[in-house]
Design a protein around this motif. Sequence first.
Motif, short mmCIF file in Angstrom:
data_model
loop_
_atom_site.label_atom_id
_atom_site.label_comp_id
_atom_site.label_asym_id
_atom_site.label_seq_id
_atom_site.Cartn_x
_atom_site.Cartn_y
_atom_site.Cartn_z
N MET A 129 97.41 49.83 -66.25
CA MET A 129 97.48 50.49 -64.98
C MET A 129 98.46 51.67 -65.06
SD MET A 129 97.54 47.53 -62.05
CE MET A 129 98.98 46.70 -62.67
N PRO A 130 98.15 52.74 -64.37
CA PRO A 130 99.10 53.85 -64.32
C PRO A 130 100.39 53.41 -63.62
CG PRO A 130 96.96 54.52 -63.46
CD PRO A 130 96.91 53.05 -63.68
N TYR A 131 101.52 53.88 -64.13
CA TYR A 131 102.83 53.50 -63.60
C TYR A 131 103.74 54.71 -63.59
CZ TYR A 131 107.68 52.07 -63.93
OH TYR A 131 109.03 51.96 -63.74
N HIS A 132 104.54 54.82 -62.54
CA HIS A 132 105.64 55.78 -62.55
C HIS A 132 106.75 55.26 -61.66
CE1 HIS A 132 103.84 57.30 -58.77
NE2 HIS A 132 105.04 57.77 -58.50
N SER A 133 107.96 55.73 -61.93
CA SER A 133 109.10 55.37 -61.09
C SER A 133 109.74 56.66 -60.61
CB SER A 133 110.09 54.49 -61.84
OG SER A 133 110.68 55.21 -62.90
N GLU A 134 110.39 56.55 -59.46
CA GLU A 134 111.04 57.72 -58.88
C GLU A 134 112.25 57.25 -58.07
OE1 GLU A 134 108.81 59.46 -55.45
OE2 GLU A 134 107.41 57.83 -55.90
N LYS A 135 113.14 58.16 -57.79
CA LYS A 135 114.30 57.87 -56.96
C LYS A 135 113.97 58.28 -55.53
CE LYS A 135 117.66 56.48 -59.73
NZ LYS A 135 118.41 55.26 -59.55
N ILE A 136 114.17 57.35 -54.61
CA ILE A 136 114.02 57.63 -53.18
C ILE A 136 115.29 57.13 -52.52
CG2 ILE A 136 112.73 57.14 -51.07
CD1 ILE A 136 110.26 56.64 -52.79
N GLY A 137 116.00 58.02 -51.89
CA GLY A 137 117.24 57.63 -51.21
C GLY A 137 118.23 56.93 -52.11
N GLY A 138 118.26 57.30 -53.38
CA GLY A 138 119.18 56.69 -54.33
C GLY A 138 118.69 55.39 -54.95
N CYS A 139 117.51 54.91 -54.55
CA CYS A 139 116.94 53.67 -55.09
C CYS A 139 115.78 53.99 -56.03
CB CYS A 139 116.42 52.79 -53.96
SG CYS A 139 117.70 52.20 -52.85
N THR A 140 115.62 53.18 -57.06
CA THR A 140 114.49 53.34 -57.96
C THR A 140 113.30 52.59 -57.39
OG1 THR A 140 115.98 53.47 -59.85
CG2 THR A 140 113.67 52.99 -60.32
N VAL A 141 112.21 53.32 -57.20
CA VAL A 141 110.98 52.76 -56.64
C VAL A 141 109.89 52.86 -57.71
CG1 VAL A 141 109.24 53.00 -54.84
CG2 VAL A 141 111.65 53.37 -54.30
N HIS A 142 109.23 51.73 -57.98
CA HIS A 142 108.20 51.65 -59.01
C HIS A 142 106.83 51.62 -58.34
CE1 HIS A 142 111.47 50.53 -61.73
NE2 HIS A 142 111.89 49.75 -60.75
N THR A 143 105.93 52.47 -58.81
CA THR A 143 104.59 52.55 -58.24
C THR A 143 103.58 52.27 -59.35
OG1 THR A 143 105.32 54.20 -56.63
CG2 THR A 143 102.95 54.01 -56.99
N TYR A 144 102.68 51.34 -59.07
CA TYR A 144 101.66 50.95 -60.03
C TYR A 144 100.28 51.28 -59.48
CZ TYR A 144 105.45 48.28 -62.05
OH TYR A 144 106.65 47.93 -62.61
N ASN A 145 99.41 51.76 -60.36
CA ASN A 145 98.02 52.01 -60.05
C ASN A 145 97.86 52.87 -58.80
OD1 ASN A 145 95.38 51.80 -60.90
ND2 ASN A 145 94.95 50.05 -59.58
N GLU A 146 98.55 54.00 -58.80
CA GLU A 146 98.45 54.98 -57.72
C GLU A 146 98.78 54.42 -56.34
OE1 GLU A 146 98.00 58.11 -58.69
OE2 GLU A 146 97.71 57.40 -60.74
N GLY A 147 99.67 53.44 -56.26
CA GLY A 147 100.12 52.92 -54.99
C GLY A 147 99.54 51.58 -54.58
N ASP A 148 98.76 50.95 -55.46
CA ASP A 148 98.28 49.60 -55.14
C ASP A 148 99.46 48.65 -54.98
OD1 ASP A 148 95.66 50.40 -55.22
OD2 ASP A 148 95.18 49.42 -57.13
N LEU A 149 100.50 48.86 -55.78
CA LEU A 149 101.71 48.05 -55.71
C LEU A 149 102.91 48.97 -55.79
CD1 LEU A 149 103.31 45.34 -55.94
CD2 LEU A 149 103.05 45.57 -58.41
N ILE A 150 103.82 48.81 -54.84
CA ILE A 150 105.09 49.54 -54.87
C ILE A 150 106.20 48.50 -54.82
CG2 ILE A 150 106.60 51.18 -53.72
CD1 ILE A 150 104.15 52.64 -52.70
N ALA A 151 107.17 48.63 -55.73
CA ALA A 151 108.25 47.64 -55.81
C ALA A 151 109.59 48.35 -55.89
CB ALA A 151 108.07 46.77 -57.05
N CYS A 152 110.59 47.72 -55.29
CA CYS A 152 111.97 48.19 -55.38
C CYS A 152 112.86 46.97 -55.56
CB CYS A 152 112.36 48.96 -54.12
SG CYS A 152 114.04 49.62 -54.20
#
Length: 77
Positions: free
Chosen positions: A1-24
């Motif tokens: 599955m495609p995956y990327h992580s990004e910083k939002i408000g100082g927190c690391t947010v992980h997104t899998y499969n174009e937003g099917d799953l978002i985890a922090c």
Amino acid sequence: MPYHSEKIGGCTVHTYNEGDLIACFDENVPDSVVMEIAKRQPLRAVFRDSCFVDSPAKINVWERFKLLAPDTRVKVI
């Protein structure tokens, strides 16, 4: 599955499969980060129990998702 992580408000947010799953998994996730994740309306959102300072903060997460992304399944592990 495609995956990327990004910083939002100082927190690391992980997104899998174009937003099917978002985890922090950061500690003390602010309400602004929860709101941003909810606005993206993922199929599933996952947080760790220690992401929240107390039970009212945890309950607030479900309320935010109910309002902004009612179809998202939220899980706190």
